[in-house]
Write a protein that holds these residues in place. Structure first.
Motif, PDB file in Angstrom:
ATOM      1  N   ASN A  58       0.805  -1.225   0.000  1.00 11.79           N
ATOM      2  CA  ASN A  58       0.000   0.000   0.000  1.00 11.79           C
ATOM      3  C   ASN A  58       0.836   1.272   0.000  1.00 11.79           C
ATOM      4  OD1 ASN A  58      -2.375  -1.485   0.063  1.00 11.79           O
ATOM      5  ND2 ASN A  58      -2.387  -1.569   2.283  1.00 11.79           N
ATOM      6  N   ALA A  59       2.143   1.145  -0.099  1.00 14.27           N
ATOM      7  CA  ALA A  59       3.020   2.316   0.025  1.00 14.27           C
ATOM      8  C   ALA A  59       3.542   2.742  -1.346  1.00 14.27           C
ATOM      9  CB  ALA A  59       4.185   1.989   0.951  1.00 14.27           C
ATOM     10  N   ASP A  60       3.682   4.050  -1.504  1.00 13.18           N
ATOM     11  CA  ASP A  60       4.343   4.566  -2.703  1.00 13.18           C
ATOM     12  C   ASP A  60       5.850   4.455  -2.495  1.00 13.18           C
ATOM     13  OD1 ASP A  60       4.895   6.552  -0.865  1.00 13.18           O
ATOM     14  OD2 ASP A  60       3.850   8.141  -1.921  1.00 13.18           O
ATOM     15  N   LYS A  61       6.639   4.912  -3.461  1.00 11.10           N
ATOM     16  CA  LYS A  61       8.096   4.767  -3.367  1.00 11.10           C
ATOM     17  C   LYS A  61       8.642   5.402  -2.093  1.00 11.10           C
ATOM     18  CE  LYS A  61      12.514   5.564  -5.651  1.00 11.10           C
ATOM     19  NZ  LYS A  61      13.199   5.119  -4.492  1.00 11.10           N
ATOM     20  N   GLU A  62       8.173   6.607  -1.788  1.00 11.40           N
ATOM     21  CA  GLU A  62       8.655   7.291  -0.577  1.00 11.40           C
ATOM     22  C   GLU A  62       8.267   6.504   0.678  1.00 11.40           C
ATOM     23  OE1 GLU A  62       7.982  11.485   1.813  1.00 11.40           O
ATOM     24  OE2 GLU A  62       7.575  11.431  -0.345  1.00 11.40           O
ATOM     25  N   GLY A  63       7.050   5.989   0.701  1.00 16.04           N
ATOM     26  CA  GLY A  63       6.595   5.199   1.843  1.00 16.04           C
ATOM     27  C   GLY A  63       7.383   3.912   1.992  1.00 16.04           C
ATOM     28  N   ARG A  64       7.690   3.245   0.871  1.00 14.08           N
ATOM     29  CA  ARG A  64       8.495   2.019   0.921  1.00 14.08           C
ATOM     30  C   ARG A  64       9.886   2.317   1.458  1.00 14.08           C
ATOM     31  NH1 ARG A  64       5.842   1.226  -4.084  1.00 14.08           N
ATOM     32  NH2 ARG A  64       7.682   1.904  -5.227  1.00 14.08           N
ATOM     33  N   ASP A  65      10.475   3.423   0.994  1.00 15.97           N
ATOM     34  CA  ASP A  65      11.806   3.804   1.483  1.00 15.97           C
ATOM     35  C   ASP A  65      11.779   4.066   2.989  1.00 15.97           C
ATOM     36  OD1 ASP A  65      12.821   3.538  -1.055  1.00 15.97           O
ATOM     37  OD2 ASP A  65      12.811   5.704  -1.494  1.00 15.97           O
ATOM     38  N   LYS A  66      10.726   4.715   3.471  1.00 17.30           N
ATOM     39  CA  LYS A  66      10.603   4.991   4.910  1.00 17.30           C
ATOM     40  C   LYS A  66      10.462   3.697   5.705  1.00 17.30           C
ATOM     41  CE  LYS A  66       8.594   9.610   4.742  1.00 17.30           C
ATOM     42  NZ  LYS A  66       7.389  10.423   5.025  1.00 17.30           N
ATOM     43  N   LEU A  67       9.647   2.762   5.191  1.00 17.16           N
ATOM     44  CA  LEU A  67       9.460   1.491   5.891  1.00 17.16           C
ATOM     45  C   LEU A  67      10.761   0.700   5.942  1.00 17.16           C
ATOM     46  CD1 LEU A  67       5.977   0.422   4.483  1.00 17.16           C
ATOM     47  CD2 LEU A  67       6.531   0.933   6.872  1.00 17.16           C
ATOM     48  N   ARG A  68      11.498   0.673   4.834  1.00 17.81           N
ATOM     49  CA  ARG A  68      12.778  -0.046   4.803  1.00 17.81           C
ATOM     50  C   ARG A  68      13.771   0.586   5.774  1.00 17.81           C
ATOM     51  NH1 ARG A  68      12.034   0.065  -1.398  1.00 17.81           N
ATOM     52  NH2 ARG A  68      11.182  -2.003  -1.798  1.00 17.81           N
ATOM     53  N   SER A  69      13.843   1.911   5.756  1.00 18.29           N
ATOM     54  CA  SER A  69      14.763   2.609   6.665  1.00 18.29           C
ATOM     55  C   SER A  69      14.392   2.356   8.123  1.00 18.29           C
ATOM     56  CB  SER A  69      14.758   4.113   6.379  1.00 18.29           C
ATOM     57  OG  SER A  69      15.305   4.373   5.117  1.00 18.29           O
ATOM     58  N   ALA A  70      13.085   2.382   8.407  1.00 17.42           N
ATOM     59  CA  ALA A  70      12.635   2.140   9.778  1.00 17.42           C
ATOM     60  C   ALA A  70      12.980   0.723  10.224  1.00 17.42           C
ATOM     61  CB  ALA A  70      11.128   2.376   9.889  1.00 17.42           C
ATOM     62  N   ALA A  71      12.824  -0.252   9.321  1.00 16.45           N
ATOM     63  CA  ALA A  71      13.149  -1.639   9.673  1.00 16.45           C
ATOM     64  C   ALA A  71      14.629  -1.780   9.986  1.00 16.45           C
ATOM     65  CB  ALA A  71      12.750  -2.576   8.538  1.00 16.45           C
ATOM     66  N   LEU A  72      15.477  -1.181   9.164  1.00 16.60           N
ATOM     67  CA  LEU A  72      16.922  -1.268   9.416  1.00 16.60           C
ATOM     68  C   LEU A  72      17.302  -0.508  10.685  1.00 16.60           C
ATOM     69  CD1 LEU A  72      18.305  -0.995   5.783  1.00 16.60           C
ATOM     70  CD2 LEU A  72      18.079  -3.040   7.210  1.00 16.60           C
ATOM     71  N   ALA A  73      16.664   0.634  10.913  1.00 14.83           N
ATOM     72  CA  ALA A  73      16.932   1.386  12.140  1.00 14.83           C
ATOM     73  C   ALA A  73      16.515   0.574  13.363  1.00 14.83           C
ATOM     74  CB  ALA A  73      16.195   2.724  12.115  1.00 14.83           C
ATOM     75  N   THR A  74      15.433  -0.176  13.239  1.00 10.36           N
ATOM     76  CA  THR A  74      14.988  -1.017  14.348  1.00 10.36           C
ATOM     77  C   THR A  74      15.988  -2.137  14.604  1.00 10.36           C
ATOM     78  OG1 THR A  74      12.690  -0.506  13.826  1.00 10.36           O
ATOM     79  CG2 THR A  74      13.087  -2.408  15.236  1.00 10.36           C
ATOM     80  N   LEU A  75      16.497  -2.750  13.532  1.00 11.29           N
ATOM     81  CA  LEU A  75      17.536  -3.781  13.710  1.00 11.29           C
ATOM     82  C   LEU A  75      18.708  -3.216  14.494  1.00 11.29           C
ATOM     83  CD1 LEU A  75      17.956  -5.693  10.312  1.00 11.29           C
ATOM     84  CD2 LEU A  75      17.416  -6.682  12.528  1.00 11.29           C
ATOM     85  N   VAL A  76      19.148  -2.035  14.111  1.00  5.95           N
ATOM     86  CA  VAL A  76      20.294  -1.402  14.781  1.00  5.95           C
ATOM     87  C   VAL A  76      19.945  -1.065  16.227  1.00  5.95           C
ATOM     88  CG1 VAL A  76      21.780   0.644  14.774  1.00  5.95           C
ATOM     89  CG2 VAL A  76      21.315  -0.557  12.631  1.00  5.95           C
ATOM     90  N   SER A  77      18.701  -0.597  16.464  1.00  5.73           N
ATOM     91  CA  SER A  77      18.331  -0.177  17.826  1.00  5.73           C
ATOM     92  C   SER A  77      18.221  -1.360  18.790  1.00  5.73           C
ATOM     93  CB  SER A  77      17.015   0.604  17.811  1.00  5.73           C
ATOM     94  OG  SER A  77      15.922  -0.258  17.567  1.00  5.73           O
TER      95      SER A  77
END
Length: 178
Positions: A58-77
């Motif tokens: 359901n996400a556009d390109k910007e939304g997909r990029d945000k979700l991917r970044s958030a997932a990686l940030a969560t891994l790091v956190s």
């Protein structure tokens, strides 16, 4: 032992190749913050698996990029200390993403009762799985949730009386101390 017969002209079965981890990225651990490993090849796989587990429909390109970044940030956190923690962290992120998608689908206005119930059931199971993964991560880290028990000894001599529990005196009187 019985050997399997091959059809004439059929190629001999091949064993799957064993991947070789070598080169400078194999032991540098530059990406250790993502997957907890000294092997950046492992850390890249964990990052890729985590990102690929996200629901991006359901996400556009910007939304997909945000979700991917958030997932990686969560891994790091989560700060994985080793490969086991890296894998648990990736599974936690995937489980959370899936449960949130089930909750979202359950709330679709046009959703029928059976669809809503099914999605809520799946979301509940995924939420419990998330809690189990978190518990497993904490157990692996040695955080077992041990309780502190305080033992106090009270001696009551013959003829004495004692009250066990909390005693509250009325306001404004009844004694000098509580």
């Amino acid at each position: 032992m019985t050997k399997l017969k091959r059809k004439p002209g059929a190629a001999a079965p091949r064993e799957a190749p064993v991947p070789q981890v070598s080169g400078p990225a194999a032991a540098t651990g530059k990406l250790r913050a993502i997957g907890g490993s000294g092997s950046d090849a492992f850390n890249r796989v964990i990052a890729d698996q985590t990102v690929q587990s996200l629901w991006l429909g359901n996400a556009d390109k910007e939304g997909r990029d945000k979700l991917r970044s958030a997932a990686l940030a969560t891994l790091v956190s989560i700060v994985p200390k080793d490969e086991i923690e890296g894998m648990l962290a990736a599974q936690m992120i995937a489980t959370h993403s899936a449960s949130m998608e089930c909750y979202r689908r359950a709330m679709i206005r046009e959703q029928g009762h059976e669809g809503r119930q099914s999605n809520l059931s799946h979301a509940g199971k995924l939420s419990r799985t998330f809690a189990q993964l978190l518990e497993a991560l904490n157990r692996h880290r040695g955080k077992t949730g041990q309780q502190k028990v305080e033992v106090r000894h009270v001696h009551i001599h013959s003829g004495g009386q004692a009250v066990v529990g909390t005693v509250e005196l009325p306001q404004g009187g009844g004694g000098a101390s509580r």
